[in-house]
Design an enzyme around this catalytic site. Structure first.
Site, PDB file in Angstrom:
ATOM      1  N   HIS A 112      -2.856  10.893   0.619  1.00 33.54           N
ATOM      2  CA  HIS A 112      -2.352  10.685   1.979  1.00 33.54           C
ATOM      3  C   HIS A 112      -1.752  12.024   2.438  1.00 33.54           C
ATOM      4  CE1 HIS A 112      -0.964   7.342   4.910  1.00 33.54           C
ATOM      5  NE2 HIS A 112      -0.682   8.495   5.489  1.00 33.54           N
ATOM      6  N   ARG A 125       0.849  -1.186   0.000  1.00 35.38           N
ATOM      7  CA  ARG A 125       0.000   0.000   0.000  1.00 35.38           C
ATOM      8  C   ARG A 125       0.888   1.240   0.000  1.00 35.38           C
ATOM      9  NH1 ARG A 125      -2.195   3.227   4.581  1.00 35.38           N
ATOM     10  NH2 ARG A 125      -4.099   4.221   3.883  1.00 35.38           N
ATOM     11  N   TYR A 177      -4.349   2.054  15.835  1.00 37.59           N
ATOM     12  CA  TYR A 177      -3.148   2.080  16.683  1.00 37.59           C
ATOM     13  C   TYR A 177      -3.485   1.913  18.160  1.00 37.59           C
ATOM     14  CZ  TYR A 177      -0.679   3.350  12.487  1.00 37.59           C
ATOM     15  OH  TYR A 177      -0.160   3.306  11.222  1.00 37.59           O
ATOM     16  N   GLU A 203      -3.542  -0.095   8.139  1.00 39.16           N
ATOM     17  CA  GLU A 203      -2.371   0.307   8.916  1.00 39.16           C
ATOM     18  C   GLU A 203      -2.491  -0.243  10.325  1.00 39.16           C
ATOM     19  OE1 GLU A 203      -1.342   4.498   9.195  1.00 39.16           O
ATOM     20  OE2 GLU A 203      -1.752   4.784   7.058  1.00 39.16           O
ATOM     21  N   ASN A 261      -7.351   1.941   9.801  1.00 42.36           N
ATOM     22  CA  ASN A 261      -6.048   2.141  10.435  1.00 42.36           C
ATOM     23  C   ASN A 261      -6.268   2.162  11.938  1.00 42.36           C
ATOM     24  OD1 ASN A 261      -5.187   2.451   7.837  1.00 42.36           O
ATOM     25  ND2 ASN A 261      -4.684   4.627   8.015  1.00 42.36           N
ATOM     26  N   GLU A 307      -7.503   8.439   5.988  1.00 43.94           N
ATOM     27  CA  GLU A 307      -7.808   9.116   7.248  1.00 43.94           C
ATOM     28  C   GLU A 307      -8.299  10.561   7.079  1.00 43.94           C
ATOM     29  OE1 GLU A 307      -4.659   8.769  10.106  1.00 43.94           O
ATOM     30  OE2 GLU A 307      -4.626   6.591  10.023  1.00 43.94           O
TER      31      GLU A 307
HETATM   32  C1  FCB Z   1      -1.459   7.325  10.636  1.00 46.17           C
HETATM   33  C2  FCB Z   1      -1.000   7.833   9.292  1.00 46.17           C
HETATM   34  C3  FCB Z   1       0.338   7.311   8.858  1.00 46.17           C
HETATM   35  C4  FCB Z   1       1.322   7.200  10.020  1.00 46.17           C
HETATM   36  C5  FCB Z   1       0.690   6.515  11.202  1.00 46.17           C
HETATM   37  C6  FCB Z   1       1.616   6.345  12.370  1.00 46.17           C
HETATM   38  O1  FCB Z   1      -2.374   8.223  11.184  1.00 46.17           O
HETATM   39  O2  FCB Z   1      -1.937   7.484   8.292  1.00 46.17           O
HETATM   40  O3  FCB Z   1       0.814   8.134   7.825  1.00 46.17           O
HETATM   41  O4  FCB Z   1       1.851   8.420  10.313  1.00 46.17           O
HETATM   42  O5  FCB Z   1      -0.453   7.190  11.608  1.00 46.17           O
END
Ligand code: FCB
Length: 472
Positions: free
Chosen positions: A131, A87, A307, A377, A305, A176
């Site tokens: 992006h 990607r 985290y 992500e 995405n 995002e």
């Molecule tokens: C996301 C972004 C990516 C990267 C990660 C850690 O929000 O899409 O570009 O910076 O965080």
């Protein structure tokens, strides 16, 4: 229920379904460098990063990981990892420098070479069109708060699809849009750094519109077999307590963090509670007839995405405040607090909580039946230092990845239609407002020499891919 029992064939204790897409992800501005080459003009991130005080250490993406020149080496790294998919994003100002008019062939050539190298290596290209690197000229004309930017995006999408559509079968319009709208125009910690809550809500709407018009432009330019998608960073919102006040705080954040995109894109409407919450800022009269129908153009999968989760509490409760100021949450600022949860953290100070990924995937299983999901992500930054022999040991990253992949596995077992996982990131890179201080790569980059060194996590990921799942 999908069968994902232990596989005697591969020896994986947690095998993923056949055909599961194993990938890595990057973004143009974070890795390419060559910022002023071959006709590329500045994007909002070039302007922002060269403005003193905006990015840690004054870092910019001028050189980044030098991927523009080292593309062949980087594709070779991925071939050795054994990934099925890659990607990447296309830099709008490289392809259409002023944000209007014909495509620049020199700019497209880089992506033609990249796609050829990927196909040659047996890796499926997954192209993201936006992006975050808006041509500065479009920001000067008003940026995402202005409707014209959505129309310009659709034109750009058609140009790129026309040039690469014979070889790229997998497309994502936006990455995002929450960050583009609310970090870019409300809190101002991302480019273009504006702090105008009403403009941020306009931006969110025009990003939804850009997505929908972009889907139409892509469909018109691509063969029927092409996949078209969107990637969202949905927030896993956890109320601190089960009080009604904290539940209402969670509702507000869910509205302006999640449903502001999910409802237009999948249901062709805006959330009523969002309109109420933001009534003091806007009457939403910038939404024109037909816009929400356009945003709701059908797509082939949704990219997620993930985290970390977001813990919220009503501002009146006892939770410690940790809200950035100005707020990235129009309509919720001052009413909601973000108490830091206990437990382990990454170098971003983000909590490690794989349960949030399971929660997200199973929520969407229930709310969007029939929509395939891809984790586009997931990954973690840690302080990585090469050892005396150059090796990079990163056991914490491996633990993070393992827990999160196990959560994906559990979600699939429980009926979520998850088709793939893209690890963020292939390379250490320019981490936006944090510059080069945060390393997300499974390949270490020495930014002085541009030497690439696969970390232990790269070897670990290659084994997971070869095995088709997690070991016992
Ligand atoms: C996301 C972004 C990516 C990267 C990660 C850690 O929000 O899409 O570009 O910076 O965080």
């Amino acid at each position: 229920m999908t069968t994902v029992d232990a596989s005697p064939a591969t020896g994986a204790a947690l095998p993923f379904p056949p055909g599961f897409r194993w990938g890595t992800a990057t973004a143009a501005y974070q890795i390419e460098g060559a910022a002023a080459l071959d006709g590329r003009t500045p994007s909002i991130w070039d302007t922002f990063s060269s403005t003193p005080g905006k990015v840690l250490g004054g870092d910019t993406g001028d050189t980044a990981a030098d991927h523009y020149y080292r593309m062949a080496e980087d594709v070779g790294l991925m071939k050795r990892l054994g990934v099925s998919d890659y990607r990447f994003s296309v830099a709008w100002p490289r392809v259409q420098p002023t944000g209007r008019g014909p495509a620049l062939s020199r700019g497209l050539d880089f992506y033609r070479r990249l796609v050829d190298a990927l196909l040659e290596a047996g890796i499926r290209p997954v192209a993201t069109l936006y992006h975050w690197d808006l041509p500065q000229e479009l920001e000067d004309r008003g940026g995402w708060p202005r409707r014209e930017t959505a129309e310009r995006f659709a034109e750009y999408a058609g140009l790129v699809a026309g040039a690469l559509g014979d070889r790229v079968g997998s497309w994502t319009t936006l990455n995002e849009p929450w960050c583009s709208a609310f970090l870019g125009y409300a809190s101002g910690v991302h480019a273009p750094g504006r702090t105008e809550p009403e403009a941020a809500l306009r931006a969110a709407h025009h990003l939804n519109l850009a997505h929908g018009l972009g889907v139409r432009a892509l469909r018109a330019a691509l063969p029927p077999s092409a996949e078209v998608s969107l990637t969202l960073n949905l927030h896993v919102v956890r109320p601190l307590t089960d009080s009604a006040a904290d539940a209402d705080a969670a509702r507000r954040i869910d509205a302006v963090g999640n449903r502001i995109f999910l409802d237009p894109v999948f249901r062709g409407r805006l959330p009523e509670d969002l309109i109420r919450d933001t009534a003091a800022l806007t009457d939403w009269s910038f939404v024109r007839d037909g816009d929400l129908a356009a945003a709701c153009e059908p797509i082939d999968w949704l990219g997620l995405n993930y985290y970390a989760p977001t813990v919220v509490a009503a501002a009146g409760s006892q939770a410690p405040a940790a809200e950035p100021s100005p707020s990235p949450w129009p309509g919720a600022g001052g009413l909601v607090r973000f108490p830091p949860p206990p437990g382990p953290r990454t170098a971003m100070d983000w909590p490690v909580d794989a349960g949030g990924l399971y929660e997200l995937l199973t929520r969407l299983r229930d709310e969007l039946p029939g929509v395939p999901l891809l984790v586009t992500e997931n990954g973690a930054a840690y302080e990585d230092h090469p050892g005396p022999g150059g090796e990079v040991r990163d056991p914490e990253r491996i633990a993070y990845l393992r827990e999160h992949l196990a959560a994906v596995h559990r979600a699939i077992r429980d009926g979520a239609d998850v088709r793939g996982y893209f690890l963020w990131s292939l390379l250490d890179n320019f981490e936006w407002a944090y510059g080069y201080s945060k390393r997300f790569g499974i390949v270490h980059v020495d930014f002085a020499t541009q030497l690439r060194t696969p970390k232990d996590s790269a070897r670990w990921y290659a084994e997971v891919i070869a095995r088709g799942g997690l070991a016992p």
